[in-house]
Design a protein around this motif. Structure first.
Motif, PDB file in Angstrom:
ATOM      1  N   ALA A   1      -1.293  27.511 -22.707  1.00  0.00           N
ATOM      2  CA  ALA A   1      -1.125  27.384 -23.946  1.00  0.00           C
ATOM      3  C   ALA A   1      -2.002  28.334 -24.779  1.00  0.00           C
ATOM      4  O   ALA A   1      -3.075  28.883 -24.143  1.00  0.00           O
ATOM      5  CB  ALA A   1      -1.799  25.792 -24.244  1.00  0.00           C
ATOM      6  N   TYR A   2      -1.565  28.568 -26.033  1.00  0.00           N
ATOM      7  CA  TYR A   2      -2.403  29.797 -26.910  1.00  0.00           C
ATOM      8  C   TYR A   2      -3.901  29.448 -26.818  1.00  0.00           C
ATOM      9  O   TYR A   2      -4.616  30.297 -26.927  1.00  0.00           O
ATOM     10  CB  TYR A   2      -1.749  29.477 -28.273  1.00  0.00           C
ATOM     11  CG  TYR A   2      -0.472  30.449 -28.282  1.00  0.00           C
ATOM     12  CD1 TYR A   2      -0.446  31.809 -28.205  1.00  0.00           C
ATOM     13  CD2 TYR A   2       0.756  29.796 -28.666  1.00  0.00           C
ATOM     14  CE1 TYR A   2       0.698  32.401 -28.320  1.00  0.00           C
ATOM     15  CE2 TYR A   2       1.912  30.424 -28.872  1.00  0.00           C
ATOM     16  CZ  TYR A   2       1.945  31.894 -28.482  1.00  0.00           C
ATOM     17  OH  TYR A   2       3.137  32.371 -28.563  1.00  0.00           O
ATOM     18  N   ASN A   3      -4.354  28.325 -27.139  1.00  0.00           N
ATOM     19  CA  ASN A   3      -5.805  27.813 -27.117  1.00  0.00           C
ATOM     20  C   ASN A   3      -6.620  28.027 -25.727  1.00  0.00           C
ATOM     21  O   ASN A   3      -7.873  27.949 -25.820  1.00  0.00           O
ATOM     22  CB  ASN A   3      -5.910  26.420 -27.657  1.00  0.00           C
ATOM     23  CG  ASN A   3      -5.557  25.350 -26.551  1.00  0.00           C
ATOM     24  OD1 ASN A   3      -4.582  25.675 -25.747  1.00  0.00           O
ATOM     25  ND2 ASN A   3      -6.209  24.170 -26.598  1.00  0.00           N
ATOM     26  N   VAL A   4      -5.846  28.253 -24.865  1.00  0.00           N
ATOM     27  CA  VAL A   4      -6.749  28.512 -23.463  1.00  0.00           C
ATOM     28  C   VAL A   4      -6.193  30.079 -22.785  1.00  0.00           C
ATOM     29  O   VAL A   4      -6.496  30.314 -21.577  1.00  0.00           O
ATOM     30  CB  VAL A   4      -6.494  27.750 -22.457  1.00  0.00           C
ATOM     31  CG1 VAL A   4      -7.176  26.292 -22.718  1.00  0.00           C
ATOM     32  CG2 VAL A   4      -4.976  27.425 -22.269  1.00  0.00           C
ATOM     33  N   ARG A   5      -5.298  30.748 -23.493  1.00  0.00           N
ATOM     34  CA  ARG A   5      -5.188  32.291 -23.219  1.00  0.00           C
ATOM     35  C   ARG A   5      -6.224  33.022 -23.434  1.00  0.00           C
ATOM     36  O   ARG A   5      -7.133  32.753 -24.226  1.00  0.00           O
ATOM     37  CB  ARG A   5      -3.809  32.636 -23.851  1.00  0.00           C
ATOM     38  CG  ARG A   5      -2.599  32.057 -23.492  1.00  0.00           C
ATOM     39  CD  ARG A   5      -1.482  32.620 -23.804  1.00  0.00           C
ATOM     40  NE  ARG A   5      -0.087  31.919 -23.989  1.00  0.00           N
ATOM     41  CZ  ARG A   5       1.006  32.331 -24.453  1.00  0.00           C
ATOM     42  NH1 ARG A   5       1.132  33.627 -25.178  1.00  0.00           N
ATOM     43  NH2 ARG A   5       2.155  31.828 -24.260  1.00  0.00           N
ATOM     44  N   PRO A   6      -6.315  34.123 -22.579  1.00  0.00           N
ATOM     45  CA  PRO A   6      -7.259  35.185 -22.813  1.00  0.00           C
ATOM     46  C   PRO A   6      -7.665  35.552 -24.220  1.00  0.00           C
ATOM     47  O   PRO A   6      -8.963  35.706 -24.715  1.00  0.00           O
ATOM     48  CB  PRO A   6      -7.045  36.275 -21.777  1.00  0.00           C
ATOM     49  CG  PRO A   6      -6.180  35.654 -20.639  1.00  0.00           C
ATOM     50  CD  PRO A   6      -5.460  34.561 -21.533  1.00  0.00           C
ATOM     51  N   GLU A   7      -6.516  35.759 -25.062  1.00  0.00           N
ATOM     52  CA  GLU A   7      -6.691  36.228 -26.420  1.00  0.00           C
ATOM     53  C   GLU A   7      -7.346  35.096 -27.234  1.00  0.00           C
ATOM     54  O   GLU A   7      -7.923  35.424 -28.170  1.00  0.00           O
ATOM     55  CB  GLU A   7      -5.307  36.512 -26.905  1.00  0.00           C
ATOM     56  CG  GLU A   7      -4.581  37.704 -26.336  1.00  0.00           C
ATOM     57  CD  GLU A   7      -3.829  37.396 -24.966  1.00  0.00           C
ATOM     58  OE1 GLU A   7      -3.520  38.103 -24.139  1.00  0.00           O
ATOM     59  OE2 GLU A   7      -3.837  36.119 -24.460  1.00  0.00           O
ATOM     60  N   ALA A   8      -7.380  33.900 -26.901  1.00  0.00           N
ATOM     61  CA  ALA A   8      -7.894  32.858 -27.700  1.00  0.00           C
ATOM     62  C   ALA A   8      -9.588  33.175 -27.397  1.00  0.00           C
ATOM     63  O   ALA A   8     -10.456  32.825 -28.417  1.00  0.00           O
ATOM     64  CB  ALA A   8      -7.827  31.470 -27.020  1.00  0.00           C
TER      65      ALA A   8
END
Length: 358
Positions: free
Chosen positions: A83-90
């Motif tokens: 999920a976006y909120n736990v990706r490295p980029e987050a």
């Protein structure tokens, strides 16, 4: 007085290129009279694997307590389905927000030794020196609502929101105007005011600020799509380009390739005066070449130079590092991403060559 830099090497080639910057710091401490203490923490995918989150609360606190933060790179295919909120980029977005580094400075500078290696002819890029000022903590990457919603009947909708307030525009515009004042006195503000209300507000606020506080700076405006075309047609017409988060991301990457390689371009993200700055090469984690000792460390080392100038109180050493990189390139040293030259070297050997010229 001792200054502290937090190294967040991250993922992919991040640890490899950051290791070369660490060597430069240690060399400057030993031989050039600097006093920079080095701290380290896990970040991005490496932090997810170790702690389940892309950045821990303790790491954010250490970043805020430091004088500067130097990033490597984040991300990789093994975390792409999260999920976006736990990706490295987050973790990167959270760190930028926590540090409130709203002004991203991205220089596109063509080193003399690389003027024949660009995809454009020499006459178009020889002497190129553009500074992008990109708003970094607002716009479509941060605004809500966002997400993917189920519309029923097997259909879905992806939502991202673009908006800017007057205060957000004015504070980053001031950075652009101040930089232009120190350079050639020219600022080009870029948006899409012809089709976007956020762009129209951007143009109006920048125009008003220029008229009231920076009448000595020549202000021009350009649509983002035209700016992309002009960067390829006649890039040396620009000096300082001011733009929002999304367009700044796209346009600065395009301009980076004019200089020969993404591996040559550093960046600085700055907030309020006296607050720690965030520095990083603008290239990604390049997982396909990670661990092969072939990545170009110059962007990381030049990001360190920006940190020395803006956050660590040693502009003299910043110039020393930049000259060492320029001399290394002039002496023919090249990593695999750079054409030409007489010495094809890997990451560590490029670091060796730069250290020798320090």
């Amino acid at each position: 007085m001792t200054k502290t830099i937090l190294l967040l090497a991250g993922d992919g080639i991040g640890p490899e290129v950051t290791a070369q910057s660490r060597r430069v710091i240690e060399h400057l401490n030993h031989d050039h009279g600097s006093d920079v203490a080095i701290d380290n923490a896990l970040f991005g995918g490496a932090a997810i694997d170790a702690a389940g989150v892309p950045i821990e609360d303790a790491t954010v606190a250490r970043a805020l307590a430091s004088d500067a933060v130097l990033l490597g790179a984040v991300g990789g295919p093994q975390w792409a389905e999260a999920a976006y909120n736990v990706r490295p980029e987050a973790g990167l977005l959270r760190l930028r927000t926590a540090m409130n580094v709203f002004a991203n400075l991205r220089p596109a500078l063509c080193f003399e030794a690389l003027a024949d290696e660009s995809t454009l002819k020499r006459e178009y890029i020889d002497g190129l020196d553009i500074m992008f000022v990109r708003e970094l903590v607002g716009g479509v990457y941060f605004n809500t609502p966002r997400g993917i919603e189920d519309m029923g009947s097997g259909k879905r909708r992806g939502i991202n929101t673009q908006n800017y307030t007057s205060d957000e525009i004015i504070r980053v515009a001031r950075v652009g105007f101040e930089l232009a004042r120190k350079r050639s006195g020219r600022l080009c503000s870029v948006e899409k005011s012809n089709v976007m209300e956020s762009g129209l507000l951007w143009r109006e606020e920048v125009t008003a600020l220029g008229a009231s506080d920076y009448s000595d700076v020549e202000l021009s405006h350009m649509y983002a799509d035209n700016c992309a075309m002009q960067l390829v047609r006649a890039p040396k017409q620009f000096d300082v380009i001011l733009t929002d988060n999304l367009f700044g991301d796209l346009l600065s990457d395009a301009a980076a390739m004019l200089t020969g390689s993404l591996g040559m371009l550093p960046s600085a993200a700055l907030g309020d005066a006296g607050a720690p700055g965030l520095y990083e090469p603008i290239h990604g984690s390049a997982p396909d070449i990670a661990g092969k000792d072939i990545a170009n460390p110059c962007a990381s080392i030049l990001s360190l130079a920006m940190a020395l100038r803006s956050s660590l109180g040693r502009p003299d050493l910043a110039e020393t590092v930049e000259h060492a990189v320029a001399r290394t390139l002039a002496d023919g040293y090249r990593t695999a991403d750079l054409a030409g030259g007489s010495h094809l070297v890997g990451t560590s050997a490029m670091g060796d060559a730069i250290l020798a010229r320090l």
